[in-house]
Design a protein around this motif. Structure first.
Motif, PDB file in Angstrom:
ATOM      1  N   ARG A   2       1.051  -1.230  -0.123  1.00 22.50           N
ATOM      2  CA  ARG A   2      -0.049  -0.062  -0.047  1.00 22.50           C
ATOM      3  C   ARG A   2       0.918   1.179   0.076  1.00 22.50           C
ATOM      4  NH1 ARG A   2      -3.465   2.267   4.804  1.00 22.50           N
ATOM      5  NH2 ARG A   2      -4.405   4.087   3.685  1.00 22.50           N
ATOM      6  N   GLN A  84      -8.036   5.897   1.902  1.00 22.33           N
ATOM      7  CA  GLN A  84      -9.501   5.794   2.600  1.00 22.33           C
ATOM      8  C   GLN A  84     -10.283   4.565   1.587  1.00 22.33           C
ATOM      9  OE1 GLN A  84     -11.288   9.385   3.323  1.00 22.33           O
ATOM     10  NE2 GLN A  84      -9.662   9.622   4.987  1.00 22.33           N
ATOM     11  N   ASP A  87      -8.859   1.099   1.572  1.00 18.57           N
ATOM     12  CA  ASP A  87      -9.186   0.451   2.690  1.00 18.57           C
ATOM     13  C   ASP A  87     -10.585   0.134   2.549  1.00 18.57           C
ATOM     14  OD1 ASP A  87      -6.992   1.209   4.298  1.00 18.57           O
ATOM     15  OD2 ASP A  87      -7.531   2.987   5.277  1.00 18.57           O
ATOM     16  N   ILE A  88     -11.602   0.584   2.072  1.00 18.08           N
ATOM     17  CA  ILE A  88     -12.938   0.470   1.678  1.00 18.08           C
ATOM     18  C   ILE A  88     -13.016  -0.738   0.856  1.00 18.08           C
ATOM     19  CG2 ILE A  88     -15.136   1.084   0.723  1.00 18.08           C
ATOM     20  CD1 ILE A  88     -14.391   3.902   2.104  1.00 18.08           C
ATOM     21  N   ASN A  90     -10.585  -2.798   0.122  1.00 16.00           N
ATOM     22  CA  ASN A  90      -9.828  -3.840   0.776  1.00 16.00           C
ATOM     23  C   ASN A  90     -10.970  -4.668   1.999  1.00 16.00           C
ATOM     24  OD1 ASN A  90      -7.606  -3.972  -1.006  1.00 16.00           O
ATOM     25  ND2 ASN A  90      -6.651  -2.757   0.519  1.00 16.00           N
ATOM     26  N   ASP A  91     -11.736  -3.872   2.492  1.00 16.75           N
ATOM     27  CA  ASP A  91     -12.674  -4.365   3.611  1.00 16.75           C
ATOM     28  C   ASP A  91     -13.833  -5.182   2.824  1.00 16.75           C
ATOM     29  OD1 ASP A  91     -11.194  -3.364   5.479  1.00 16.75           O
ATOM     30  OD2 ASP A  91     -12.469  -1.368   6.026  1.00 16.75           O
ATOM     31  N   ASN A  92     -14.196  -4.679   1.757  1.00 14.08           N
ATOM     32  CA  ASN A  92     -15.089  -5.218   0.670  1.00 14.08           C
ATOM     33  C   ASN A  92     -14.797  -6.497   0.357  1.00 14.08           C
ATOM     34  OD1 ASN A  92     -17.106  -3.546   1.442  1.00 14.08           O
ATOM     35  ND2 ASN A  92     -16.710  -2.106  -0.090  1.00 14.08           N
ATOM     36  N   SER A  93     -13.389  -6.673  -0.048  1.00 17.47           N
ATOM     37  CA  SER A  93     -12.920  -7.870  -0.824  1.00 17.47           C
ATOM     38  C   SER A  93     -12.705  -8.926   0.079  1.00 17.47           C
ATOM     39  CB  SER A  93     -12.045  -7.481  -1.658  1.00 17.47           C
ATOM     40  OG  SER A  93     -10.758  -7.181  -0.741  1.00 17.47           O
ATOM     41  N   GLU A  94     -12.670  -8.910   1.347  1.00 19.95           N
ATOM     42  CA  GLU A  94     -12.436  -9.912   2.387  1.00 19.95           C
ATOM     43  C   GLU A  94     -13.513 -10.840   2.561  1.00 19.95           C
ATOM     44  OE1 GLU A  94     -10.518  -7.990   5.662  1.00 19.95           O
ATOM     45  OE2 GLU A  94      -8.648  -7.614   4.480  1.00 19.95           O
TER      46      GLU A  94
END
Length: 94
Positions: A2, A84, A87-88, A90-94
């Protein structure tokens, strides 16, 4: 990873925005005749043109320094926003 992406974005933005802004106009060097006789004949005008050119150069450098600072600050803000977004995403892809 990142960190590398953020740095790349920062560099690209600072270069890209500076290219788009273009509010600083580069001074045009004055014409200097090739013939010695012409230089002597127009010495007063040549001196005025040279002095005006150097004044314009100083104004240009101040302008690009200001633009660089503004674009750098803007790129910092955009980099934070991009962080940001990542982060959003990456949070959705997990």
């Amino acid at each position: 990873m990142r960190g590398k992406i953020v740095m790349c974005v920062l560099v690209c933005l600072s270069v890209g925005q500076a290219a788009v802004a273009q509010v600083c106009l580069r001074p045009i060097p004055p014409y200097v005749p090739e013939q010695v006789e012409d230089i002597r004949a127009y010495s007063d005008l040549l001196k005025q043109d040279m002095e005006a050119y150097f004044d314009d150069v100083q104004r240009y450098f101040r302008c690009i320094d200001t633009e660089r600072g503004e674009v750098f600050a803007e790129a910092g803000r955009v980099t934070e926003e991009y962080g940001q977004v990542l982060d959003i995403v990456n949070d959705n892809s997990e």
